[in-house]
Design an enzyme around this catalytic site. Sequence first.
Site, mmCIF file in Angstrom:
data_model
loop_
_atom_site.group_PDB
_atom_site.id
_atom_site.type_symbol
_atom_site.label_atom_id
_atom_site.label_comp_id
_atom_site.label_asym_id
_atom_site.label_seq_id
_atom_site.Cartn_x
_atom_site.Cartn_y
_atom_site.Cartn_z
ATOM 1 N N ASP A 40 0.164 4.796 0.460
ATOM 2 C CA ASP A 40 -1.276 4.972 0.693
ATOM 3 C C ASP A 40 -1.934 6.182 -0.068
ATOM 4 O OD1 ASP A 40 -1.482 2.752 2.253
ATOM 5 O OD2 ASP A 40 -1.009 4.082 4.271
ATOM 6 N N LYS A 118 -3.395 -3.065 15.483
ATOM 7 C CA LYS A 118 -3.041 -3.362 14.342
ATOM 8 C C LYS A 118 -1.290 -3.612 14.530
ATOM 9 C CE LYS A 118 -3.388 -2.953 9.312
ATOM 10 N NZ LYS A 118 -1.881 -2.863 8.953
ATOM 11 N N GLU A 176 -0.033 -12.632 13.176
ATOM 12 C CA GLU A 176 0.903 -11.827 12.645
ATOM 13 C C GLU A 176 2.495 -12.203 13.274
ATOM 14 O OE1 GLU A 176 -0.358 -9.946 10.739
ATOM 15 O OE2 GLU A 176 0.934 -7.920 10.292
HETATM 16 P P1 NAD Z 1 -2.745 -3.788 5.823
HETATM 17 O O1 NAD Z 1 -1.064 -3.975 6.352
HETATM 18 O O2 NAD Z 1 -3.216 -2.437 5.747
HETATM 19 O O3 NAD Z 1 -3.572 -4.520 6.660
HETATM 20 C C1 NAD Z 1 -3.934 -5.958 6.535
HETATM 21 C C2 NAD Z 1 -3.206 -6.908 7.374
HETATM 22 O O4 NAD Z 1 -3.020 -6.258 8.752
HETATM 23 C C3 NAD Z 1 -3.388 -8.205 7.558
HETATM 24 O O5 NAD Z 1 -2.968 -9.094 6.348
HETATM 25 C C4 NAD Z 1 -2.775 -8.506 8.747
HETATM 26 O O6 NAD Z 1 -1.311 -9.210 8.539
HETATM 27 C C5 NAD Z 1 -2.340 -7.402 9.745
HETATM 28 N N1 NAD Z 1 -2.921 -7.122 10.725
HETATM 29 C C6 NAD Z 1 -2.300 -6.714 11.676
HETATM 30 N N2 NAD Z 1 -2.953 -6.797 13.169
HETATM 31 C C7 NAD Z 1 -3.862 -7.531 12.839
HETATM 32 C C8 NAD Z 1 -5.393 -7.800 13.535
HETATM 33 N N3 NAD Z 1 -5.066 -7.620 14.693
HETATM 34 N N4 NAD Z 1 -6.152 -8.478 12.835
HETATM 35 C C9 NAD Z 1 -6.097 -8.708 11.558
HETATM 36 N N5 NAD Z 1 -5.003 -8.225 10.682
HETATM 37 C C10 NAD Z 1 -4.122 -7.842 11.432
HETATM 38 O O7 NAD Z 1 -2.664 -4.186 4.435
HETATM 39 P P2 NAD Z 1 -1.652 -4.902 3.594
HETATM 40 O O8 NAD Z 1 -2.402 -5.466 2.169
HETATM 41 O O9 NAD Z 1 -0.821 -6.145 4.311
HETATM 42 O O10 NAD Z 1 -0.746 -3.803 3.282
HETATM 43 C C11 NAD Z 1 -0.933 -2.779 2.646
HETATM 44 C C12 NAD Z 1 -0.064 -1.761 3.663
HETATM 45 O O11 NAD Z 1 1.214 -2.013 3.391
HETATM 46 C C13 NAD Z 1 -0.212 -0.257 2.783
HETATM 47 O O12 NAD Z 1 -1.466 0.502 3.504
HETATM 48 C C14 NAD Z 1 1.144 0.386 3.103
HETATM 49 O O13 NAD Z 1 1.190 0.862 4.366
HETATM 50 C C15 NAD Z 1 1.884 -0.761 3.177
HETATM 51 N N6 NAD Z 1 2.832 -1.102 1.928
HETATM 52 C C16 NAD Z 1 3.831 -0.311 1.756
HETATM 53 C C17 NAD Z 1 4.551 -0.529 0.534
HETATM 54 C C18 NAD Z 1 5.596 0.609 0.205
HETATM 55 O O14 NAD Z 1 6.335 0.508 -0.696
HETATM 56 N N7 NAD Z 1 5.983 1.531 1.331
HETATM 57 C C19 NAD Z 1 4.210 -1.232 -0.637
HETATM 58 C C20 NAD Z 1 3.366 -1.832 -0.160
HETATM 59 C C21 NAD Z 1 2.403 -2.073 1.056
#
Ligand code: NAD
Length: 335
Positions: A40, A118, A176
């Site tokens: 992040d 979430k 999810e």
């Molecule tokens: P995100 O997880 O921040 O948010 C989007 C996702 O939230 C949706 O696709 C859905 O799956 C989920 N979600 C859960 N509850 C929900 C709800 N009630 N309503 C709607 N959606 C809900 O975004 P992202 O694009 O999936 O992933 C990005 C995040 O993943 C980053 O901020 C990071 O924390 C993590 N990430 C980590 C790495 C790593 O190497 N550590 C790499 C990539 C991503």
Amino acid sequence: AEGMPVTAQTRHAELAELIDDANWRYYVLDAPTVSDSQYDAWMREIQALEEEHPELRTPDSPTQRVGAPVSTEFTEVEHLQRMESLDNAFQRNQLEAWLARAEKLAEGDPGPYLCELKIDGLAVALVYEHGRLVRAATRGNGRTGEDVTPNVRTIRDVPHRLTGDGVPDLLEVRGEVFLPVEGFKRLNEQLLAAGKPLFANPRNSAAGSLRQKDPRVTAQRELHLIAHGFGVWQGGGPAPETQSQVYERLRELGLPVSDLYQVVDGLDGILGYIEHYRAHRHEPAYEIDGVVVKVDRLSVQRELGSTSRAPRWAIAYKYPPEEVNTKLLDIQVGV
Ligand code: NAD
């Protein structure tokens, strides 16, 4: 580009490469090697660079994309509707800015907000044709996902047939897939005993369990699903008009929906929900990493629309990361 300091361009390229590599490990291999807070922080840095130098914001920048390319191990599925990510707020002022923008963009009063947890899992899209589950896919890059239909069929929460009156002709429901915290711990104990690499957190364990070539392996994992949206809703009586009606209708159709959402008015209501779950973060059986706030009225959602990667009508308020994940990640990286 001309006039831009070389350092900004170089740093942007470096960050894009770091993020792309992290995406690959996280979304395709289900085995991240950096913590979410590190990831992040990179995202925030690259976003800030693009604010300062908009010419760096090309369509292939990580800030403009969702997820990662789909793995070649699965058949590609084109989503009926694009699946998006969520914009984040880490602080109260970011939430306030989002709210102010939503109120400005909406013609008139945007109405109440729906707050929900979430869930730290992975998103899937389930397609029901005349009430029958015909396809399930991961989010992938948002346009194309991975066909995981046989795997999703092994999840007990997922009905193979919808029930009740008002079954739509075509429904694409999003939800999810997750492993409850206890199930995640049990799985890691089994993997440890078998001398296999552990999963860094419940989210990765859910993704790794779902994205198995052999659905019999998936069937042995304690996966669950909670629905949190839809892409297509055709037929089956009048269409729902609010996010909360969507959940009521999905429940009537036999789909699993959370009991923990709440419809509130304005900033105070949203903050009340966020503070409640900050203090009760471990009450749900699954891991949460924040709260999702959505404009409740679907007409206003449509009015606000989306950016290239996320809806403007929703935001994820993220709680600070917890120690335990980092520790587990260190163990995993150590093996
Ligand atoms: P995100 O997880 O921040 O948010 C989007 C996702 O939230 C949706 O696709 C859905 O799956 C989920 N979600 C859960 N509850 C929900 C709800 N009630 N309503 C709607 N959606 C809900 O975004 P992202 O694009 O999936 O992933 C990005 C995040 O993943 C980053 O901020 C990071 O924390 C993590 N990430 C980590 C790495 C790593 O190497 N550590 C790499 C990539 C991503």
